[in-house]
Design a protein around this motif. Structure first.
Motif, short mmCIF file in Angstrom:
data_model
loop_
_atom_site.label_atom_id
_atom_site.label_comp_id
_atom_site.label_asym_id
_atom_site.label_seq_id
_atom_site.Cartn_x
_atom_site.Cartn_y
_atom_site.Cartn_z
N LEU A 195 0.83 -1.21 0.00
CA LEU A 195 0.00 0.00 0.00
C LEU A 195 0.86 1.25 0.00
N ASN A 196 1.92 1.25 0.82
CA ASN A 196 2.80 2.41 0.85
C ASN A 196 3.50 2.61 -0.50
N LEU A 203 -2.47 9.44 7.23
CA LEU A 203 -3.30 10.55 6.75
C LEU A 203 -3.89 10.23 5.37
N ASP A 204 -3.05 9.66 4.51
CA ASP A 204 -3.54 9.31 3.18
C ASP A 204 -4.61 8.23 3.25
N ASN A 205 -4.44 7.24 4.13
CA ASN A 205 -5.45 6.19 4.28
C ASN A 205 -6.76 6.74 4.82
N MET A 220 -11.75 -0.39 2.30
CA MET A 220 -11.81 0.44 3.49
C MET A 220 -11.32 -0.34 4.71
N GLN A 221 -11.77 -1.59 4.85
CA GLN A 221 -11.34 -2.42 5.97
C GLN A 221 -9.84 -2.70 5.89
N THR A 239 -4.34 -1.84 8.01
CA THR A 239 -2.91 -1.60 7.81
C THR A 239 -2.36 -0.52 8.72
N MET A 240 -3.21 0.39 9.18
CA MET A 240 -2.70 1.44 10.09
C MET A 240 -3.18 1.22 11.52
#
Length: 449
Positions: free
Chosen positions: A245-246, A359-361, A418-419, A424-425
């Motif tokens: 994701l990153n 923040l991006d997520n 979304m889940q 992930t964070m």
């Protein structure tokens, strides 16, 4: 394993044939001696001590020694203890009853041994699987206490075996996962099965570990209900997902910067140059001025489109106020482009200290929630609330649409994404209906201390 199990499985010396057959002969000899001491010869009850002897031999030494003991016992009884004055029919009946009884005893002993051997082999197989499995296996009672568990599960928690048996599940489960754990327990009570679902454990040293659970509820012989759970450590999977994701976010941000600082700047230069040339030609009274002004206008629109694309690819990066400004721009777009009653409320009692990827997520989750409300819920009003406290950042998206369906489409990826982003964070995501209709999406993300 009990003594009877050890005997029936022929462990140790009992595994040797000569010992078993010698033991059968010795026991028949002992039965003969006891019979001689208890009653006189030809005094009746010829088989009184031989019945239990044959049963014992069949159970302890097996079917072969049991047959041998039956034959030896019959011979001893015939020559030493049966009355010579008894009729031949009576003697035949006594022998017939004796052999039938001994045969049944030997057969039952043989079947019992085979069943015990199969059971022991099955138990050994599953015990080996239980003890050597690289996933945690745990048995809990209805009070959510740990009854039995393998070494893998113990290592996942960091506690000793004695410490684990004294703990209740809330001691290990992260508070944000209590509600989901209770819901899964209720599901198991209704259907007999639960999961798979994911949650975090708080280990003995205070660190958190993401785990995946699934299992079943059953009723034991004591009448009590228990839960068997399979527990899988998903730390590595989470790490890979976060890295993926990153990486995708980094590529989006790079592309956004390239569009904004590269192509966007070049298009802006073309627009300015076209405007300057058009102004110069207009002063000279030449008719080409109008065409150059059109070129400048088209270039300016291309610049705006390019910047909009850049903001879409990396909204938080290009927003002057970070997440708050990006959400404000989203609300403005909903009002201007779609005519929705959209607003954003910011309640900031402490500064936001989240990392850029978090923040991006958060923004992407709100973006997906808004898109679902507009496209599928046909909402006319959307409210985004951003709350920043010392310990937590909370983002809430509420709409007045038709609400989320009871069974979301299997092909829909929005909710899953979304889940995934929330997981992930390490955030808690809840999606459900509002009291007055519509949908409420809430994300809680722990602030770094």
């Amino acid at each position: 394993m009990g003594l009877l199990d050890k005997i029936l499985t022929r462990e140790g010396l009992l595994g040797r044939s000569w010992i078993r057959y010698s033991g059968a002969v010795a026991l028949v000899g002992a039965a003969l001696a006891v019979r001689s001491l208890l009653l006189p010869a030809n005094g009746g009850f010829a088989f009184i001590t031989f019945y239990p002897t044959v049963i014992a031999v069949a159970l302890v030494f097996g079917a072969g020694p049991g047959v041998l003991a039956s034959v030896l016992s019959a011979l001893c009884a015939a020559f030493l203890f049966l009355s010579p004055f008894r009729s031949h029919a009576g003697q035949a009946a006594s022998f017939g009853f004796f052999f039938v009884t001994c045969g049944l005893t030997t057969f039952v002993a043989h079947r019992l041994r085979k069943s015990v051997v199969r059971l022991r082999a099955s138990e050994l197989k599953f015990r080996t699987l239980y003890e050597t499995s690289n996933v945690g296996i745990v048995l809990t009672d209805v009070d959510r206490r740990y009854v039995e568990f393998n070494e893998t599960f113990r290592r996942l928690t960091g506690y000793s075996a004695d410490e684990l048996r004294e703990l209740e599940y809330r001691r290990l489960t992260d508070p944000k996962d209590w509600a989901e754990t209770d819901a899964q327990f209720e599901l198991a009570a209704r259907t007999g099965q639960f999961g798979p679902y994911e949650k975090e454990y708080v280990r003995k040293d205070g660190s958190r570990i993401p785990l995946r659970f699934n299992g079943a509820m059953f009723t034991a012989d004591d009448g009590q209900k228990y839960l068997w759970s399979i527990v899988d450590d998903i730390s590595e999977r989470r790490r890979l997902e976060r890295a993926l994701l990153n990486s995708a976010s980094a590529e989006q941000q790079k592309l956004g910067r390239d569009l904004h600082d590269g192509l966007g700047q070049e298009l802006a230069g073309i627009s300015l140059l076209a405007s300057a040339i058009a102004s110069s030609i207009r002063k000279a009274g030449r008719p080409e001025a109008a065409e150059l002004e059109n070129l400048a206008s088209v270039s300016a629109q291309a610049v705006a489109n390019c910047r909009a694309l850049a903001h879409g690819l990396s909204p938080v990066t290009f927003a002057n106020g970070g997440l708050r400004e990006a959400l404000m721009e989203m609300v403005g777009l909903l009002r201007d482009s779609f005519g929705l009653d959209a607003r954003c409320e910011v309640l900031e009692s402490a500064p936001i200290r989240l990392l850029p990827d978090a923040l991006d997520n958060l923004y992407r989750i709100s973006q997906e929630a808004v898109a679902n409300a507009r496209r599928h819920g046909h909402a006319q009003s959307i409210t985004i609330t951003l709350e920043s406290e010392t310990a937590v950042v909370r983002l809430t998206i509420e709409d007045d649409g038709s609400g989320i369906p009871q069974s979301p489409p299997a092909t829909g990826m929005g909710l899953k994404i979304m889940q995934f982003r929330a997981a992930t964070m390490g955030a808690r995501l809840s999606i459900g209906p509002k009291e007055n209709g519509g949908t409420r999406v809430s994300v809680e993300c722990i602030q770094a201390q």
